[in-house]
Design an enzyme around this catalytic site. Structure first.
Site, mmCIF file in Angstrom:
data_model
loop_
_atom_site.group_PDB
_atom_site.id
_atom_site.type_symbol
_atom_site.label_atom_id
_atom_site.label_comp_id
_atom_site.label_asym_id
_atom_site.label_seq_id
_atom_site.Cartn_x
_atom_site.Cartn_y
_atom_site.Cartn_z
ATOM 1 N N ARG A 294 24.302 -60.393 28.280
ATOM 2 C CA ARG A 294 24.019 -60.121 26.867
ATOM 3 C C ARG A 294 22.972 -59.428 26.609
ATOM 4 N NH1 ARG A 294 22.046 -64.007 24.278
ATOM 5 N NH2 ARG A 294 23.279 -65.763 25.184
ATOM 6 N N TYR B 33 32.610 -45.645 4.256
ATOM 7 C CA TYR B 33 33.556 -46.296 4.904
ATOM 8 C C TYR B 33 33.975 -47.569 4.527
ATOM 9 C CZ TYR B 33 35.734 -48.545 9.037
ATOM 10 O OH TYR B 33 36.433 -49.168 9.913
ATOM 11 N N ASP C 79 24.780 -43.025 8.925
ATOM 12 C CA ASP C 79 26.023 -43.086 9.836
ATOM 13 C C ASP C 79 26.516 -41.749 10.270
ATOM 14 O OD1 ASP C 79 28.594 -43.536 10.512
ATOM 15 O OD2 ASP C 79 29.244 -45.133 9.310
ATOM 16 N N LYS D 254 35.133 -43.869 17.750
ATOM 17 C CA LYS D 254 35.473 -42.487 17.368
ATOM 18 C C LYS D 254 35.168 -41.328 18.165
ATOM 19 C CE LYS D 254 36.354 -45.349 14.178
ATOM 20 N NZ LYS D 254 35.998 -45.655 12.832
HETATM 21 C C1 LIG Z 1 35.082 -46.679 12.076
HETATM 22 C C2 LIG Z 1 33.802 -46.501 11.462
HETATM 23 C C3 LIG Z 1 33.037 -47.351 11.361
HETATM 24 C C4 LIG Z 1 33.084 -48.819 11.793
HETATM 25 O O1 LIG Z 1 33.143 -48.735 13.173
HETATM 26 P P1 LIG Z 1 34.178 -49.646 14.052
HETATM 27 O O2 LIG Z 1 33.784 -49.356 15.489
HETATM 28 O O3 LIG Z 1 35.481 -49.577 13.657
HETATM 29 O O4 LIG Z 1 33.625 -51.248 13.942
HETATM 30 C C5 LIG Z 1 31.777 -47.122 10.559
HETATM 31 N N1 LIG Z 1 31.530 -45.987 9.928
HETATM 32 C C6 LIG Z 1 32.575 -44.963 10.135
HETATM 33 C C7 LIG Z 1 32.170 -43.686 9.139
HETATM 34 C C8 LIG Z 1 33.617 -45.265 10.752
HETATM 35 O O5 LIG Z 1 34.608 -44.213 10.580
#
Ligand SMILES: *Cc1c(COP(=O)(O)O)cnc(C)c1O
Length: 383
Positions: A50, A102, A174, A199
């Site tokens: 962890r 998001y 982000d 992503k």
């Molecule tokens: C998918 C996404 C998230 C969240 O991420 P997870 O890996 O699904 O927890 C946050 N910000 C954006 C822009 C996203 O597309």
């Protein structure tokens, strides 16, 4: 090597520690929870997975190198990474965020953290004045997303970081949609870069994982404490898959961007489509900022059918064959999403529609297939 590595070289080698045990060229998957000590407290830097794991270390070093930052931290999802940032704050603190956010981030802010007496303001971040107006002595964090999901608005990172610095506020960006291939927020003055590495970073729709990158050591230590204390860390297999994905990030992003450009232009010229949202259009309201801070425009395109009805959007989504109707984005394969009922369903319709996220909006994550086939698929579905 004398000079600093360039980006494409970094995707393969950046920050990587070669396996000290056997010289394995690929980072091994250290599928272990614990590590042998030779004497109480004497070990090789790893005690419990962890806290640290060698496969995770290489992923953390890789993402830090790509964002041109000092420290990387891995989490079990993008939302776990966001959760860790908000946990650095205290009750009474205020956060300014985009109103075009998001859906999962919005849900985390509103439904989890508001009850701990944190106050979130959602503003139109293209307009720096509206951010300025919300700043008080309690403001501790500005949360930006650019390009935004799914409206493809662009926030001026440099201006936002100047404003944040002047007021002693942290700026987090982000960077999920753009990736460091396209923009590097730390270089523009941001304090934290956040990724849903699920992503584009991992890029193959086979893992859920998150990451943060920071330059400041004190901030890193705070986040690293939370990472271990709260425990939302990814397993070694997920880190391995992400590292493997990263090795082609530059190639994928280049093709995603080229294909998305062709598709955005095709949709814009189609008489059955009205609005097309893609930051690379010269008449996009934030084109100048986009051109300045982005090296390409990425693989995301949103659009609205000409009759602006949910029924038509639904029909298109159902008829598409190569574009799979699914949540998520950033994989090698093309996806289509209906944000109002899928990714953004947790945002109340009144809030959604303020930012233009209407019932008839469709969002495409353009993959790296032959673009002629993708256009053919869209042409058939739009009819
Ligand atoms: C998918 C996404 C998230 C969240 O991420 P997870 O890996 O699904 O927890 C946050 N910000 C954006 C822009 C996203 O597309």
């Amino acid at each position: 090597m004398k000079k600093k590595m360039k980006f494409n070289t970094k995707t393969i080698h950046g920050g990587q520690i070669l396996d000290p045990a056997y010289g394995s060229v690929m980072t091994p998957i250290y599928q272990t929870s614990t590590y042998a000590q030779t004497s109480p407290g004497k070990h090789k830097g790893y005690e419990y997975s962890r806290t640290h794991n060698p496969t995770r270390t290489n992923f953390e070093r890789s993402i830090a190198s790509l964002e041109n930052g000092n420290h990387g931290l891995a989490f079990s999802s993008g939302l776990a990474a966001i959760d860790a940032i908000i946990k650095t704050l205290n009750p009474g603190d205020e956060i300014i965020s985009t109103n075009d956010l998001y859906g999962g981030s919005y849900r985390l802010f509103k439904q989890i953290f508001e009850k701990y007496d944190l106050k979130f303001h959602f503003v139109n971040m293209e307009d720096i004045i509206s951010v300025k107006q919300k700043i008080t002595s309690k403001t501790k964090l500005i949360w930006a997303e650019t390009p935004t999901n799914p409206m493809m608005n662009v926030v001026d990172i440099k201006s936002m970081s100047d404003l944040a610095k002047k007021n002693n506020i942290l700026l987090c960006v982000d960077n999920t949609f753009a990736t460091p291939y396209i923009q590097r927020p730390l270089e523009l003055g941001a304090d934290i870069v956040m990724h849903s590495a699920t992503k584009y970073i991992a890029g193959h729709s086979d893992v859920v994982i998150g990451a943060l990158v920071v330059n400041n050591l004190a901030l890193f230590k705070k986040l690293s404490f939370i990472q271990n204390a709260s425990g939302a860390t990814p397993g070694p297999m997920d880190c391995f898959l992400t590292l493997r994905g990263i090795k082609t990030l530059h190639l994928r992003m280049q093709r995603h961007s080229e294909n998305a450009e062709k598709i955005a232009k095709f949709l814009k010229n189609h008489n059955k489509i009205t609005n097309v949202y893609w930051a690379g259009f010269k008449d996009h309201k934030n084109y100048k900022i986009a051109k300045n801070q982005m090296h390409a425009f990425g693989g995301m395109v949103s659009f609205i059918p000409a009759d602006q009805t949910f029924e038509t959007a639904k029909k298109i989504a159902e008829k598409l064959k190569l574009f799979t109707l699914a949540e998520s984005l950033g994989g090698v394969e093309s996806l289509c999403c209906h944000p109002a009922s899928m990714t953004h369903a947790s945002i109340p319709p009144e809030e959604r529609e303020k930012s233009g996220l209407v019932e008839s909006l469709l969002r495409l994550s353009v993959g790296i297939e032959d673009v002629e086939d993708l256009i053919d698929d869209l042409n058939y579905a739009i009819g």
